[in-house]
Scaffold this active site. Structure first.
Site, mmCIF file in Angstrom:
data_model
loop_
_atom_site.group_PDB
_atom_site.id
_atom_site.type_symbol
_atom_site.label_atom_id
_atom_site.label_comp_id
_atom_site.label_asym_id
_atom_site.label_seq_id
_atom_site.Cartn_x
_atom_site.Cartn_y
_atom_site.Cartn_z
ATOM 1 N N ARG A 52 8.997 1.129 -16.933
ATOM 2 C CA ARG A 52 9.877 1.625 -15.875
ATOM 3 C C ARG A 52 11.301 1.135 -16.143
ATOM 4 N NH1 ARG A 52 6.564 4.800 -15.014
ATOM 5 N NH2 ARG A 52 5.486 5.329 -13.084
ATOM 6 N N GLU A 55 17.166 7.285 -13.937
ATOM 7 C CA GLU A 55 16.665 8.506 -14.569
ATOM 8 C C GLU A 55 17.021 9.686 -13.681
ATOM 9 O OE1 GLU A 55 12.472 8.274 -15.464
ATOM 10 O OE2 GLU A 55 12.764 6.509 -16.700
ATOM 11 N N HIS A 75 11.348 9.836 -20.798
ATOM 12 C CA HIS A 75 10.125 9.486 -20.046
ATOM 13 C C HIS A 75 8.969 10.436 -20.404
ATOM 14 C CE1 HIS A 75 8.728 7.395 -16.106
ATOM 15 N NE2 HIS A 75 7.703 7.644 -16.871
#
Ligand code: DGY
Length: 311
Positions: A224, A253, A272
């Site tokens: 993360r 993000e 991701h």
């Protein structure tokens, strides 16, 4: 979807390609008995209070940092996730980032596109080799273990890790050693983050942490983005405090296209895609659907993040 339909579940789908606002999420869930959530929808206490009628919330992810688990548990709402099936694909992505970063692969690709492939200079474009070096894993669980196995068997890397408890299998199979956080920072040649985002891990890779790492080290994060402080990471790379970074997750993000990390030779960034393979996403979808069907039937979820709801 087919599994849900076969189980007689009527599906209402959110088709706009972005996370829902909190108002939209409340409205969308108001007439449903179960919610299947993909992406970063904020399942916070305020939403959960308005969604007490839900028999289950099923996440299309292993991570659940977007959910207030304590509030869901207090409200007796079971939360499902998809552990296990994505460990190999996510470890592959972290492994890809280690190799790509150590050889400046993404940047080198760009030099060709920019017409900069010129004279062969023996001392130009040098990367660093990872064979025999030390892999440090921050949070050695299923994904970290798979990554460590790849590094150990393919590159003879020594494995150290920082966890709350011992990982007996890694210690036995990979001769992995559990170390303090400081030792992890100081001894790792490649330091990979493979833990969940919690209040404890948020921003833990900051200026102070990077300062303790080797100047020759590579920082990898496929977990993360909020576990690292991106301003501090950029600073550490610009000043040569660490050598390189490979990121599948960024903070925030999505990453903006003018982010300076994208133009650094020793940095590789992916959007991701850790678990994004046909096989893994299909397996995750099936688990997410099974969690929905079990929840609708009032049965225990096959994969519940908060099994305490059944106590
Ligand atoms: C996960 O499963 O947590 C992946 O990061 C996708 O969100």
């Amino acid at each position: 979807m087919q599994y849900l339909r076969d189980a007689g579940v009527e599906i209402s789908e959110w088709t706009i390609k972005r996370d829902l606002t909190s108002g939209e999420l409340v409205e969308f869930s108001s007439r449903a008995d179960a919610l299947l959530s993909a992406g970063g929808n904020r399942i916070d206490e305020s939403f959960l209070r308005s969604a007490k009628h839900l028999k289950v919330i099923s996440l299309h992810s292993v991570g659940y940092d977007n959910v207030d688990i304590a509030a869901a548990t207090a409200l007796k709402i079971p939360i499902g996730n998809t552990p296990g099936v994505l460990s190999n694909a996510t470890a592959d992505t972290a492994f890809l980032l280690i190799l790509a970063t150590s050889r400046k692969a993404f940047y080198m690709h760009k030099t060709i596109q920019n017409g900069d492939w010129g004279f062969f200079e023996p001392t130009a474009n040098l990367g660093i080799e990872i064979r025999g070096k030390t892999l440090g894993v921050f949070g050695l669980g299923k994904i970290g273990f798979e990554l460590a196995r790849r590094c150990y068997y393919a590159f003879g890397m020594k494995v150290i890790y920082h966890n709350r408890g011992h990982h007996a299998e890694a210690e036995k199979e990979l001769k992995a050693t559990r170390v303090s956080f400081d030792e992890l920072l100081e001894k790792s040649d490649v330091l990979s983050v493979n833990t969940g985002l919690t209040a404890e891990t948020k921003g833990i890779f900051n200026h102070l942490a990077f300062m303790r790492m080797k100047k020759t080290s590579i920082f990898i994060n496929a977990a993360r983005g909020a576990i690292h402080n991106e301003t501090d990471l950029i600073d550490a790379l610009e000043k040569g405090i660490i050598w390189g970074a490979g990121l599948d997750v960024t903070n925030p993000e999505p990453m903006q296209q003018n982010n300076s990390l994208l133009s650094m030779p020793n940095v590789c960034v992916l959007p991701h895609i850790g678990s994004a393979t046909e096989e893994t996403r299909a397996a995750m979808s099936l688990i997410a659907a099974k969690n929905i069907v079990a929840g609708l039937k009032g049965e225990r979820l096959p994969f519940a993040v908060n099994p305490e709801v059944y106590d």
